[in-house]
Enzyme design. Sequence first.
Site, PDB file in Angstrom:
ATOM      1  CG  ASN A 216      -0.246   0.034   2.506  1.00 24.33           C
ATOM      2  OD1 ASN A 216       0.402   1.012   2.834  1.00 24.33           O
ATOM      3  ND2 ASN A 216      -0.319  -1.067   3.260  1.00 24.33           N
ATOM      4  CG  ASP A 286      -7.235  -4.899   6.679  1.00 26.15           C
ATOM      5  OD1 ASP A 286      -6.755  -4.707   7.806  1.00 26.15           O
ATOM      6  OD2 ASP A 286      -7.828  -4.021   6.017  1.00 26.15           O
ATOM      7  CG  ASP A 315      -6.795  -5.401  13.980  1.00 30.36           C
ATOM      8  OD1 ASP A 315      -5.945  -4.701  14.580  1.00 30.36           O
ATOM      9  OD2 ASP A 315      -7.737  -4.916  13.340  1.00 30.36           O
ATOM     10  CB  ILE A 316      -0.744  -5.817  15.019  1.00 30.45           C
ATOM     11  CG1 ILE A 316      -0.308  -6.758  13.894  1.00 30.45           C
ATOM     12  CG2 ILE A 316       0.343  -5.673  16.063  1.00 30.45           C
ATOM     13  CD1 ILE A 316       0.836  -6.240  13.034  1.00 30.45           C
ATOM     14  CG  PHE A 332      -2.511   6.369  12.795  1.00 30.15           C
ATOM     15  CD1 PHE A 332      -1.676   6.234  13.879  1.00 30.15           C
ATOM     16  CD2 PHE A 332      -2.481   7.559  12.064  1.00 30.15           C
ATOM     17  CE1 PHE A 332      -0.812   7.259  14.246  1.00 30.15           C
ATOM     18  CE2 PHE A 332      -1.629   8.595  12.423  1.00 30.15           C
ATOM     19  CZ  PHE A 332      -0.787   8.450  13.513  1.00 30.15           C
ATOM     20  CE  LYS A 350      -9.069  -2.136  13.863  1.00 27.40           C
ATOM     21  NZ  LYS A 350      -7.913  -2.294  12.986  1.00 27.40           N
TER      22      LYS A 350
HETATM   23  O1  C5P Z   1      -8.968  -1.625  10.355  1.00 28.33           O
HETATM   24  P1  C5P Z   1      -7.899  -0.738   9.872  1.00 28.33           P
HETATM   25  O2  C5P Z   1      -6.814  -1.437   9.148  1.00 28.33           O
HETATM   26  O3  C5P Z   1      -8.348   0.481   9.124  1.00 28.33           O
HETATM   27  O4  C5P Z   1      -7.294  -0.140  11.242  1.00 28.33           O
HETATM   28  C1  C5P Z   1      -6.238   0.735  11.278  1.00 28.33           C
HETATM   29  C2  C5P Z   1      -5.477   0.574  12.568  1.00 28.33           C
HETATM   30  O5  C5P Z   1      -5.325  -0.794  12.884  1.00 28.33           O
HETATM   31  C3  C5P Z   1      -4.085   1.139  12.468  1.00 28.33           C
HETATM   32  O6  C5P Z   1      -3.692   1.600  13.741  1.00 28.33           O
HETATM   33  C4  C5P Z   1      -3.278  -0.089  12.036  1.00 28.33           C
HETATM   34  O7  C5P Z   1      -1.924   0.054  12.416  1.00 28.33           O
HETATM   35  C5  C5P Z   1      -3.963  -1.189  12.818  1.00 28.33           C
HETATM   36  N1  C5P Z   1      -3.940  -2.522  12.175  1.00 28.33           N
HETATM   37  C6  C5P Z   1      -3.206  -3.535  12.761  1.00 28.33           C
HETATM   38  N2  C5P Z   1      -3.192  -4.786  12.197  1.00 28.33           N
HETATM   39  C7  C5P Z   1      -3.908  -5.064  11.109  1.00 28.33           C
HETATM   40  C8  C5P Z   1      -4.661  -4.035  10.497  1.00 28.33           C
HETATM   41  C9  C5P Z   1      -4.641  -2.780  11.058  1.00 28.33           C
HETATM   42  O8  C5P Z   1      -2.542  -3.300  13.775  1.00 28.33           O
HETATM   43  N3  C5P Z   1      -3.859  -6.281  10.603  1.00 28.33           N
END
Ligand code: C5P
Length: 412
Positions: A216, A286, A315-316, A332, A350
């Site tokens: 991205n 994602d 989702d970290i 973010f 989250k």
């Molecule tokens: O759901 P989305 O990707 O828009 O969420 C954004 C936030 O979630 C950001 O803080 C991003 O660093 C975190 N994120 C994450 N792991 C993922 C996807 C998003 O930590 N797999």
Amino acid sequence: MNILLGVTGGIAAYKSLLLTRLFVKAGYQVQVVMTAGAKEFIQPLSFQALSGNPVRDSLFDQNQEAGMGHIELARWADQIVIAPATAETIAKLRMGRAEDLLGTLCLVTDKPIMVVPAMNLLMWSNDATQENVSQLKQRGFDVLEPEEGEQACGDIGSGRMPEPQAIFDYVQQKIAQKAELEHLFLKGQSFWKDKRVLITAGPTFEDIDPVRFIGNRSSGKMGFALAEAAQKLGAIVTLISGPVQILPPPHIERVVDVRSADQMFSAVQKHYADSDYFISAAAVADFKIEHKLDKKLKKQAQETSFSLSLVQNVDIVAWVAQQKNRPFVIGFAAETDHVLDYAKEKLARKKLDAIIANEVGEGAKGFESDVNQVTLMTLNTVQTFAEASKKSLGFQLLSAIQELRSECVGSN
Ligand code: C5P
């Protein structure tokens, strides 16, 4: 406040006489440094009369140096403004040339330098000039872009120096912003000292085969700016970075380079428990490829469409937010539309402590840009920040996070 005004050899130099007057009227001390080219357009005496100080024009003039040597002159200045800045001056600044007084001063100073280019439109749009300007911006020079309009040579286009009042207003605005940042810095130093801050930044790349990946447009600039601000405020920073084109800020305690979301997750798992704050600025993919190939995928004859099977990544940030003894977690939300609504939904889903929402996509700042416009949200608060450089926002956001924490601690 002392302003060193550099005047270089362009027809717009006459406007700098009015600029000098505006500075003096506003109470600034002004010393003018002219290049040889500038003196072809304007008599030094005019600047001397308006600034109330002798004009400096030579690096090797014993009489001038006997008054205030060039090093002292550089130390004296709180702000350097070069207006007009010719293409030649900009090229020399980019190279770091010290062959005349102005070039030398710009190398000796650690004060902010503002450059106000003025030149023929073709000179301005020339790749060489644009590349030089972009280098200067990256090094932290402020560049006030030229205006569109009729030029002295008769051409019509971009390259005109803005009017003195516009330059003056811009300088005032920058000086006020710098004062505000210094204030935030002083306020934040005792709070952030020795706090352990974990930051993820940049994109993740999900490999399809040895030559292709899904990625991205995240540049890592916002996360790096937060890391830099935290480090400067005395925090102990661990920066986990996806693949980016920029160098990490200097003096960061620990920088961990990763490529995929899985690698980023492993690095976060290793470091989150030792952190007081986790700022998840990375644009984590994602999904990842279900079956990554060891050999390059070949196009099949007759193939008109192609499908890839993807599986979800962890989702970290949500994972960290679920852990016991977890740090204060800030996520973010980069969105192209319904920015605040989506951000608020993510904050709740989250279970984050705060979220920083910003618009991305066509025409928006967000990704790749050096500037950003963000909103910091918690379940009960919304704080919108004016558009600013990511570097400045790094300090502003940490200051706002500091306030949130102070309020939490105060209310417990
Ligand atoms: O759901 P989305 O990707 O828009 O969420 C954004 C936030 O979630 C950001 O803080 C991003 O660093 C975190 N994120 C994450 N792991 C993922 C996807 C998003 O930590 N797999």
